[in-house]
Design an enzyme around this catalytic site. Structure first.
Site, PDB file in Angstrom:
ATOM      1  N   LEU A 201       0.817  -1.200   0.062  1.00 48.13           N
ATOM      2  CA  LEU A 201       0.117   0.021   0.028  1.00 48.13           C
ATOM      3  C   LEU A 201       0.941   1.253  -0.074  1.00 48.13           C
ATOM      4  O   LEU A 201       1.942   1.131   0.562  1.00 48.13           O
ATOM      5  CB  LEU A 201      -0.958   0.050   1.255  1.00 48.13           C
ATOM      6  CG  LEU A 201      -1.836  -1.395   1.291  1.00 48.13           C
ATOM      7  CD1 LEU A 201      -2.645  -1.282   2.577  1.00 48.13           C
ATOM      8  CD2 LEU A 201      -2.675  -1.275   0.109  1.00 48.13           C
ATOM      9  N   ASN A 202       0.287   2.438  -0.642  1.00 45.08           N
ATOM     10  CA  ASN A 202       1.159   3.674  -0.868  1.00 45.08           C
ATOM     11  C   ASN A 202       1.451   4.337   0.578  1.00 45.08           C
ATOM     12  O   ASN A 202       2.502   4.757   0.849  1.00 45.08           O
ATOM     13  CB  ASN A 202       0.280   4.454  -1.748  1.00 45.08           C
ATOM     14  CG  ASN A 202       0.173   4.040  -3.159  1.00 45.08           C
ATOM     15  OD1 ASN A 202       0.918   3.453  -3.584  1.00 45.08           O
ATOM     16  ND2 ASN A 202      -0.900   4.777  -3.709  1.00 45.08           N
ATOM     17  N   GLY A 203       0.597   4.145   1.466  1.00 41.73           N
ATOM     18  CA  GLY A 203       0.743   4.587   2.758  1.00 41.73           C
ATOM     19  C   GLY A 203       1.635   3.727   3.806  1.00 41.73           C
ATOM     20  O   GLY A 203       1.901   4.285   4.916  1.00 41.73           O
ATOM     21  N   GLY A 204       2.393   2.711   3.232  1.00 40.00           N
ATOM     22  CA  GLY A 204       2.693   1.635   4.237  1.00 40.00           C
ATOM     23  C   GLY A 204       1.983   0.428   4.666  1.00 40.00           C
ATOM     24  O   GLY A 204       0.718   0.836   4.354  1.00 40.00           O
ATOM     25  N   GLY A 205       2.509  -0.645   4.637  1.00 41.59           N
ATOM     26  CA  GLY A 205       1.731  -1.674   4.902  1.00 41.59           C
ATOM     27  C   GLY A 205       1.270  -2.620   3.613  1.00 41.59           C
ATOM     28  O   GLY A 205       1.924  -2.270   2.407  1.00 41.59           O
ATOM     29  N   ASP A 232      11.636  -5.875  -3.581  1.00 39.69           N
ATOM     30  CA  ASP A 232      12.234  -7.162  -3.804  1.00 39.69           C
ATOM     31  C   ASP A 232      12.369  -7.858  -2.377  1.00 39.69           C
ATOM     32  O   ASP A 232      12.434  -8.945  -2.314  1.00 39.69           O
ATOM     33  CB  ASP A 232      13.695  -6.853  -4.418  1.00 39.69           C
ATOM     34  CG  ASP A 232      13.432  -5.989  -5.716  1.00 39.69           C
ATOM     35  OD1 ASP A 232      12.312  -5.980  -6.350  1.00 39.69           O
ATOM     36  OD2 ASP A 232      14.459  -5.318  -6.065  1.00 39.69           O
TER      37      ASP A 232
END
Length: 294
Positions: A201-205, A232
């Site tokens: 996800l873009n916001g982290g996670g 990776d």
């Protein structure tokens, strides 16, 4: 010899410049720092797994040059079987990245990577195939081969097209949020036909679908120095976990930890450490993972 994982993908020489800002048109500026190292998405993933003690191999192509020799010697030095790597009369691939804060610009020269071909006989030695940064025709050949032979396959698809009938044969489909939204129109994990799905996800996670069960994995907060290779590294954590019988949720948590380590250093492989050190760091940051449970 049977191998746990064979990676299939690019083999690049990475040049990374860290900048205060990007140059204007026709402007020359000095970089704050420079990093030179070996790269290639699937190759970075395999490098982690080899350091973790898995039996690994690789399918790729390098030039008959100094960079190609460096790739082969590096892999041999960490125990990666290089029998699937072709040496061809094209220059080895190169990737140049400029990093300024959270922004990054990348220019790639594929070179020898364009001569990569799937090797069924070599691939048949694997329990698990991991593909990243591959052309559509190679993806189709490898996924169909793995499906017919009962070999598990993970696919970090990127922007490559993936026909729906092929998608259903993929055991672990890995994408980032932007790629997923462009392909499916929303973040709904039920739209994907792959057996299991992991979306960073873009916001982290990450969003994880294991069969019909959907979970969200929280990211770890870190000061980002360079994000090269973070995806990776995440893939390596997922693959290590599922190969050891972990749930996809726990596997993605390990992936988050490896990505967390990677973004704090410049270069895709600068953060690679042995498994025992990863276990120690997991305890240090309070991450509950199967290898630390008693």
């Amino acid at each position: 010899m049977k191998l746990d994982v064979i990676g299939i993908g690019n083999l690049n020489y990475d040049i990374i410049f860290t900048l205060e800002r990007f140059p204007e048109f026709h402007e020359k500026i000095n970089a704050r720092g420079a990093h030179f190292g070996l790269g290639g998405a699937a190759a970075n993933t395999i490098s982690w797994l080899a350091h973790f003690g898995l039996k690994t191999g690789y399918i790729g192509a390098v030039g008959n040059d100094d960079v190609g020799e460096m790739h082969i010697k590096y892999f041999q030095g960490i125990g990666v079987d290089t029998g699937g790597i072709d040496v061809v009369e094209e220059p080895s691939g190169v990737a140049v990245a400029m990093v300024a804060g959270d922004d990054k610009r990348i220019v790639k020269y594929p070179g020898a990577n364009l001569r990569r071909r799937f090797k069924p006989e070599y691939a048949s030695r694997a329990k698990f195939l991991h593909l990243s940064s591959n052309p559509p025709e190679l993806i189709e050949e490898a996924v169909n081969f793995a499906s017919q032979r009962g070999i598990k396959v993970s696919l970090d698809i990127g922007e490559a097209p993936l026909p729906r009938e092929l998608e259903s044969k993929v055991d672990y489909l890995m994408m980032n949020e932007d790629e997923y939204r462009r392909k499916y129109g929303s973040l709904d994990p039920s739209l994907c036909r792959a057996k299991n799905l992991v979306v960073t996800l873009n916001g982290g996670g990450a969003l994880v679908r294991e069969g019909d069960n959907v979970f969200e994995v929280r990211g770890l907060s870190a000061k980002v120095v360079d994000s090269t290779g973070a995806g990776d590294s995440f893939d390596a954590g997922v693959i290590y976990g599922v190969l050891n019988g972990w749930s996809l949720l726990d596997s993605a948590k390990l992936g988050m930890l490896l990505a967390y380590l990677t973004v704090q250093k410049v270069g895709a492989r600068s953060a690679i450490v042995p498994l025992e050190e990863v276990k120690r760091i997991a305890r240090e940051v309070g991450l509950d993972l199967p290898f630390n449970r008693t």
